[in-house]
Design a protein around this motif. Sequence first.
Motif, mmCIF file in Angstrom:
data_model
loop_
_atom_site.group_PDB
_atom_site.id
_atom_site.type_symbol
_atom_site.label_atom_id
_atom_site.label_comp_id
_atom_site.label_asym_id
_atom_site.label_seq_id
_atom_site.Cartn_x
_atom_site.Cartn_y
_atom_site.Cartn_z
ATOM 1 N N PRO A 53 -14.006 25.845 16.627
ATOM 2 C CA PRO A 53 -13.318 24.828 16.715
ATOM 3 C C PRO A 53 -11.975 25.063 17.428
ATOM 4 O O PRO A 53 -11.217 24.206 17.704
ATOM 5 N N VAL A 190 -1.035 18.215 15.662
ATOM 6 C CA VAL A 190 -2.200 18.780 15.304
ATOM 7 C C VAL A 190 -3.145 19.140 16.679
ATOM 8 O O VAL A 190 -3.321 18.170 17.303
ATOM 9 N N GLY B 172 -11.829 21.488 13.122
ATOM 10 C CA GLY B 172 -11.499 20.798 14.064
ATOM 11 C C GLY B 172 -10.115 20.271 13.993
ATOM 12 O O GLY B 172 -9.548 20.816 12.758
ATOM 13 N N ALA B 173 -9.367 19.283 14.599
ATOM 14 C CA ALA B 173 -8.227 18.883 14.110
ATOM 15 C C ALA B 173 -8.084 17.958 13.181
ATOM 16 O O ALA B 173 -7.245 17.792 12.294
ATOM 17 N N ASP B 174 -9.399 17.157 13.044
ATOM 18 C CA ASP B 174 -9.284 16.003 11.777
ATOM 19 C C ASP B 174 -10.578 16.493 10.944
ATOM 20 O O ASP B 174 -11.545 17.145 11.405
ATOM 21 N N TYR B 175 -10.430 15.978 9.819
ATOM 22 C CA TYR B 175 -11.557 15.981 8.865
ATOM 23 C C TYR B 175 -12.695 15.257 9.341
ATOM 24 O O TYR B 175 -12.434 14.118 10.107
#
Lengths: 191, 623
Positions: A53, A190, B172-175
């Motif tokens: 990731p 983010v 990752g950046a988001d759920y």
Amino acid sequence: MSSQAPQTPQDKTTATPSGHARRGFLAGAGAIAAAGLALLAPVWSGLRVVFDPLRRAASDPALVPVARLAAIPADGVPRKFRVTADRVDAWNTQQDMPVGAVYLRRTEDSLQAFNVICPHAGCFVNLAPDRSRFVCPCHKSSFDLEGAVDDPASPSPRDMDTLDVEIRDGDQVWVRFQNFLPGRADKTPVA
Amino acid sequence: MKSLLGWLDHRTGYRDLLRKALVESIPGGAKWRYVWGSALTFAIAVQFVTGVILWAAYSPNAQGAWESVYYIENVMAGGWMLRGIHHYMAHATMILLVLHLMQVVVAGAYKAPREVNFWFGIALLHVVLGLSLTGYLLPWDQKGYWATKVATSIASITPVVGPAMQKVLVGGADYGHLTLTRFFALHAGILPGALIALIAGHVYLFRRHGVTAVQPRETGHATQPEGAEEDGQDGPAAHPPRPRDGWFWPDQALRDAVACLAVMAAVLYLVIRTGGAPLGGPADAAEPYAAARPEWYFMFLFQWLKYFPAGTEVIGAIVIPGLVVTLIALMPFAGRWRLGHRFNLGLTGGVLSGVALLTWLAYAQDRADPDFVFAQTNAEAEAERAVELAGAGGGIPASGALALLRSDPLTQGPRLFAERCASCHTYDGHDGMGRPLTEPQTAAELKRFASREWLEGLLDPERVATPEYFGSTDFARGRMVRMVQSRVAGFTHEQQEDLAKVIKAVSAQAALPYQAEADEADQAEILEGTALISSASVGCTECHEFQDVVEQPLGPTLTGFGSEEWLTAFIRDASHPRFYGDRNDRMPAFGPEEILTEEEIRLLVAWLREDWYRSGDEEGRPQ
């Protein structure tokens, strides 16, 4: 290795044990090296997958249409709008998925967009029932209607996150929707 | 049989193993206070068994997690009980673990030579907390989703590595999918593995050192088991127990088994009383969830964070808890001195009462917060609705349960009304969601709009001028109000009877689902009433068009009044000549101005007409 049989007591006490120790050391080192080599590929590839990731940057936040200007009365009271966008979630690409929400606030001469996510710990900030300020239902961060922290005891380290907002075709409100790392004074996307 | 077992023993030596496991001498005899460790082991074993079975039905992905848990909970036989046991046994594990650690501290059992075992216990506590945290997200309901967001946000404020750590954890950046696969791997693989390793080490060390038999306060000298330990490890069987001592089997085993039974009974009681583990509505990144709270044993941390103003979160969330855990881990060293042991007791008492106080504060503040209570009530209603919709039509579409909620009038109608309509209108006196309006009502009350009751009020001289009908619009002083107040007030008995029929006839135009039976029953009256709408006696068509009859169109058409088509067109644009034309006051043209999408208008119309799926409807879920 010891092709010559030991003949004397000295040989027995000195040469052979040290030779034995050396051989033992070599065998031990060899065992560790071989086992390490055998594990190298699975551990290496495993770590790569675990940390994969980190190699995926969040897609560049594009402007997305959120509302019509007419839907936001110019009274300075923020209105909440859900943001839906096409989104890639690992192996899926999804059309028109809810990705978050924004507050749009319009006055006679300005239009602001705030991400609804609290910069403290990531909860969904509410508009207070009397619509005079924003209040986070988790740890009670509070902000005025312009998104600024309005209470020194507020745990939020920064003001609510504003988002780029653009009006296209006269009345279509587009917002560059993105999330920011919570819990820090600086507004870092983010990524 | 005997020879078969003999053969097995020869190959495996199981008898010796069993004897070692069961024939342990217990100095001072079996005691009730020794049951905690076994009860804890039992609770964890139950978690393994129930967890693996749940695993066999669970699907860790963003469009399948809630759905599979729904299926376990509501469709599979025994699913609710299995999940309930897993849920409440997790609570029991936490309680037993803390009790066990407390007992160890009070008894001074962390002292040499048991330091390492004490650390194992602390590590176990952390693994169990980790299991609870990861397990909370897996149902992918609103509560777990938003509560876990707080937890991963806190992870991200760890200095230096925080953001990377969060990204690796979340996938990752988001759920999304990877958040679930990763949390599930932690919950069902990595953490249970660590748990087994720690328990194995813990039990091994426990067997090595034995129970702590004597209260430390009474001892300046070595405790009995330590003395026994000096004799070596050649098996307790070699040392017959002293007269007061007992064997593990069956004396202690009986007490342990009774304790396990008591734990199970308590858990079952909770499962049956609460109907199993809760399942909220499906996770939605765009929908606020103001009732996001962690599991009760994390509530003290949740409350704790409220006291750390901007810039000091790291201290509150990471530094202080880290220091406390370090202090606890150092207890065995401090405990070498009598004063140190007292300090340890004080520390344990202090931490536990602090935790208790914070937990109480957290719940007390939530209970006293009307917004929280409101959010929780809504969340429960939404959870129920999600289950109701999921159960309709034989299954959840592959797009997931969230899509069902997004197209459900009963779920979306109140939200849309509160956001877009309640600045002027009321619904049953509130904003659609059950909250009072922030400003005085300026337009009509819309609960059961176009129903007979609604129309009776409109045509009641006493009520027509109240804010319930025309609010504070121009129409509040308009011709309709004047007409009702002057003409209807002076109606003769026959005219009033005609009016009653007209009301039924106009209301029947709406074809309201909840009024279908009454409309069916009063067909004859409705037929009469329909003819009377344009009669001179009542005179609606002086201003309202009805079936192409009208003298001077001033008000909205009565053809199809309140029907799906009529209401949709009206919300789209009340200024259309069919309705108010240029006499419209304030009602925005929601359609042409695209304030509401077509789908949103559809949802609002269906909600106002109470045209939504009800479990038991035969035609199934409307799409």
